[in-house]
Design a protein around this motif. Structure first.
Motif, mmCIF file in Angstrom:
data_model
loop_
_atom_site.group_PDB
_atom_site.id
_atom_site.type_symbol
_atom_site.label_atom_id
_atom_site.label_comp_id
_atom_site.label_asym_id
_atom_site.label_seq_id
_atom_site.Cartn_x
_atom_site.Cartn_y
_atom_site.Cartn_z
ATOM 1 N N GLY A 36 56.721 -4.635 -21.124
ATOM 2 C CA GLY A 36 55.698 -3.731 -20.629
ATOM 3 C C GLY A 36 54.955 -4.231 -19.406
ATOM 4 N N VAL A 37 55.525 -5.191 -18.685
ATOM 5 C CA VAL A 37 54.866 -5.752 -17.502
ATOM 6 C C VAL A 37 55.330 -4.995 -16.265
ATOM 7 C CG1 VAL A 37 54.523 -7.799 -16.079
ATOM 8 C CG2 VAL A 37 54.659 -8.013 -18.574
ATOM 9 N N LEU A 38 54.374 -4.485 -15.520
ATOM 10 C CA LEU A 38 54.640 -3.711 -14.318
ATOM 11 C C LEU A 38 54.879 -4.621 -13.119
ATOM 12 C CD1 LEU A 38 54.516 -0.981 -12.659
ATOM 13 C CD2 LEU A 38 52.045 -1.411 -12.462
ATOM 14 N N SER A 39 55.858 -4.256 -12.289
ATOM 15 C CA SER A 39 56.078 -4.867 -10.981
ATOM 16 C C SER A 39 56.136 -3.738 -9.963
ATOM 17 C CB SER A 39 57.382 -5.665 -10.939
ATOM 18 O OG SER A 39 57.361 -6.734 -11.855
ATOM 19 N N VAL A 40 55.550 -3.948 -8.802
ATOM 20 C CA VAL A 40 55.546 -2.905 -7.776
ATOM 21 C C VAL A 40 55.934 -3.480 -6.419
ATOM 22 C CG1 VAL A 40 53.825 -1.428 -8.903
ATOM 23 C CG2 VAL A 40 53.076 -3.223 -7.328
ATOM 24 N N THR A 41 56.613 -2.671 -5.650
ATOM 25 C CA THR A 41 56.816 -2.919 -4.228
ATOM 26 C C THR A 41 56.117 -1.778 -3.513
ATOM 27 O OG1 THR A 41 58.958 -4.010 -4.562
ATOM 28 C CG2 THR A 41 58.492 -3.148 -2.361
ATOM 29 N N CYS A 42 55.041 -2.102 -2.821
ATOM 30 C CA CYS A 42 54.191 -1.073 -2.240
ATOM 31 C C CYS A 42 54.536 -0.834 -0.777
ATOM 32 C CB CYS A 42 52.718 -1.478 -2.351
ATOM 33 S SG CYS A 42 52.186 -1.877 -4.032
ATOM 34 N N ALA A 43 54.433 0.422 -0.370
ATOM 35 C CA ALA A 43 54.664 0.763 1.033
ATOM 36 C C ALA A 43 53.522 0.219 1.881
ATOM 37 C CB ALA A 43 54.760 2.280 1.192
ATOM 38 N N GLY A 186 46.867 -9.086 -12.067
ATOM 39 C CA GLY A 186 48.053 -9.610 -12.722
ATOM 40 C C GLY A 186 49.330 -9.282 -11.979
ATOM 41 N N VAL A 187 49.391 -8.084 -11.417
ATOM 42 C CA VAL A 187 50.591 -7.640 -10.706
ATOM 43 C C VAL A 187 50.710 -8.318 -9.343
ATOM 44 C CG1 VAL A 187 51.644 -5.629 -9.579
ATOM 45 C CG2 VAL A 187 50.761 -5.432 -11.910
ATOM 46 N N ASP A 188 49.568 -8.526 -8.662
ATOM 47 C CA ASP A 188 49.565 -9.101 -7.319
ATOM 48 C C ASP A 188 49.058 -10.544 -7.381
ATOM 49 O OD1 ASP A 188 49.192 -9.854 -4.711
ATOM 50 O OD2 ASP A 188 48.110 -8.055 -4.092
ATOM 51 N N PRO A 189 49.957 -11.528 -7.323
ATOM 52 C CA PRO A 189 49.540 -12.926 -7.459
ATOM 53 C C PRO A 189 48.742 -13.447 -6.275
ATOM 54 C CG PRO A 189 51.862 -12.805 -6.868
ATOM 55 C CD PRO A 189 51.415 -11.394 -7.140
ATOM 56 N N LYS A 190 48.610 -12.649 -5.207
ATOM 57 C CA LYS A 190 47.847 -13.101 -4.048
ATOM 58 C C LYS A 190 46.349 -12.859 -4.205
ATOM 59 C CE LYS A 190 51.656 -12.846 -0.759
ATOM 60 N NZ LYS A 190 52.152 -12.287 0.519
ATOM 61 N N PHE A 191 45.946 -12.134 -5.239
ATOM 62 C CA PHE A 191 44.522 -12.079 -5.552
ATOM 63 C C PHE A 191 44.066 -13.467 -5.979
ATOM 64 C CE2 PHE A 191 44.668 -7.361 -5.969
ATOM 65 C CZ PHE A 191 43.512 -7.070 -5.261
ATOM 66 N N ALA A 192 42.885 -13.865 -5.527
ATOM 67 C CA ALA A 192 42.383 -15.203 -5.821
ATOM 68 C C ALA A 192 41.893 -15.345 -7.252
ATOM 69 C CB ALA A 192 41.252 -15.561 -4.855
ATOM 70 N N GLY A 193 41.590 -14.220 -7.908
ATOM 71 C CA GLY A 193 41.095 -14.248 -9.274
ATOM 72 C C GLY A 193 40.619 -12.869 -9.682
ATOM 73 N N TYR A 194 40.029 -12.808 -10.869
ATOM 74 C CA TYR A 194 39.630 -11.522 -11.441
ATOM 75 C C TYR A 194 38.224 -11.608 -12.010
ATOM 76 C CZ TYR A 194 39.191 -7.932 -15.083
ATOM 77 O OH TYR A 194 38.730 -6.908 -15.884
ATOM 78 N N VAL A 195 37.441 -10.539 -11.794
ATOM 79 C CA VAL A 195 36.117 -10.395 -12.393
ATOM 80 C C VAL A 195 36.063 -9.045 -13.098
ATOM 81 C CG1 VAL A 195 33.630 -10.325 -12.014
ATOM 82 C CG2 VAL A 195 35.081 -11.758 -10.529
ATOM 83 N N GLY A 196 35.855 -9.063 -14.413
ATOM 84 C CA GLY A 196 35.745 -7.837 -15.191
ATOM 85 C C GLY A 196 34.344 -7.689 -15.753
ATOM 86 N N ILE A 197 33.773 -6.499 -15.622
ATOM 87 C CA ILE A 197 32.390 -6.252 -16.054
ATOM 88 C C ILE A 197 32.378 -5.091 -17.032
ATOM 89 C CG2 ILE A 197 30.045 -5.705 -15.272
ATOM 90 C CD1 ILE A 197 31.304 -6.583 -12.381
ATOM 91 N N SER A 198 31.885 -5.327 -18.242
ATOM 92 C CA SER A 198 31.760 -4.263 -19.249
ATOM 93 C C SER A 198 33.091 -3.545 -19.453
ATOM 94 C CB SER A 198 30.695 -3.240 -18.829
ATOM 95 O OG SER A 198 29.468 -3.855 -18.577
ATOM 96 N N THR A 199 34.148 -4.312 -19.679
ATOM 97 C CA THR A 199 35.471 -3.703 -19.761
ATOM 98 C C THR A 199 36.254 -4.254 -20.944
ATOM 99 O OG1 THR A 199 37.351 -3.049 -18.375
ATOM 100 C CG2 THR A 199 36.687 -5.363 -18.278
#
Length: 294
Positions: A36-43, A186-199
């Motif tokens: 169930g892990v998504l991978s994308v190639t974006c235009a 999770g899909v884009d490893p070039k993000f430096a990290g993740y911040v989730g608020i009330s989720t």
């Protein structure tokens, strides 16, 4: 002999030209594996930017991402030399007007802030309200679910900002927006990290399992859940903020999502009720001050 030398020169030149020829951009596509892990190639996207305000502290502009499937409206504020950038995905009902003070706060602390008006929120970006059944029908027919298009939009925003500022870019989101941001990180490893608020998770995967679902529908439901991607964000950092008396997404659900992340991770109980507020801002800035300095 001279003819041989000329031939060698021609071959060398041809090889050099061939080496400089760039490959055409990849065709946009997505896939979901058996887990169930998504991978994308974006235009690739282009942008149009209109400056709205500028002073010594920060500049604010309206940036439109022109994608192959429609325009996505964003708002960007930034100091002259940001230390990092946050791509912020809002929850239901959040308007850019509610973030005016926040944009100044982050800029004054040295960070850029982009508000992404994602598809289907009823704002300036066109799209349908999130509907898992409609998106599953698209998935089954081989078309792009809007959910996956939104993940590409978020990833494209990161690419635009990383190219512009050459600093780390974080995926940040509140409430429903925190769900999209988690998947994007999770899909884009070039993000430096993740911040989730009330989720927390949507609960779609559990609902499918409770009904005995399997196969494609289970893969699809799993691909939408933040917990599918949080473990893979490591070794990039995860910060999650939640209030113990959250009236919309239970505190326990937020803790359950946080438990799926690997180190380094930080869970912070903040003052407020639901969604990003000034207490979250100050706590996050304090966390980042340890990384980027005051």
């Amino acid at each position: 002999m001279r003819a041989v030398i000329i031939l060698i020169i021609i071959l060398i030149a041809a090889t050099a030209i061939a080496g400089c020829t760039s490959s055409p951009p990849a065709t946009p596509s997505y896939s979901v594996n058996n887990n169930g892990v998504l991978s994308v190639t974006c235009a690739p996207v282009t942008t149009t930017e209109n400056m709205l305000f500028s002073n010594e502290t920060y500049t604010e502009s309206r940036v439109v991402l022109h994608t192959q499937t429609g325009d996505v409206v964003t708002y960007l504020s930034y100091p002259k030399q940001p230390k990092a950038v946050m791509v912020y995905i809002p929850g239901a009902g959040e308007k850019i007007s509610g973030h005016a003070e926040r944009m100044v706060t982050y800029a004054a602390a040295g960070y850029a802030f982009m508000f992404v008006d994602i598809r289907g929120r009823g704002g300036e970006t066109e799209g349908d309200a999130f509907n898992p059944q409609t998106d599953y029908a698209r998935f089954e027919s081989g078309n792009w679910p809007q959910y996956y298009l939104t993940i590409c939009d978020i990833s494209s925003a990161r690419a635009v900002l990383a190219s512009r500022f050459s600093v780390p870019v974080y995926a940040v989101g509140g409430s429903n927006g925190g769900r999209y941001a988690a998947v994007a990180a999770g899909v884009d490893p070039k993000f430096a990290g993740y911040v989730g608020i009330s989720t927390a998770d949507w609960g779609l995967r559990d609902a499918v399992l409770d009904q005995g679902g399997s196969g494609d529908i289970l893969r699809f439901a799993t691909s939408l859940e933040p917990s599918t991607y949080l473990p893979g964000i490591s070794p990039r950092p995860v910060w999650m903020f939640h209030n113990a008396t959250d009236p919309f997404i239970p505190f326990a659900d937020g803790k359950a999502l946080f438990a799926t992340a690997n180190e380094p991770k930080t869970f912070i109980e903040f003052n407020g009720d639901h969604g990003i507020n000034s207490d979250v801002d100050q706590r996050l800035i304090a966390q980042w001050a340890q990384i980027y300095g005051t």
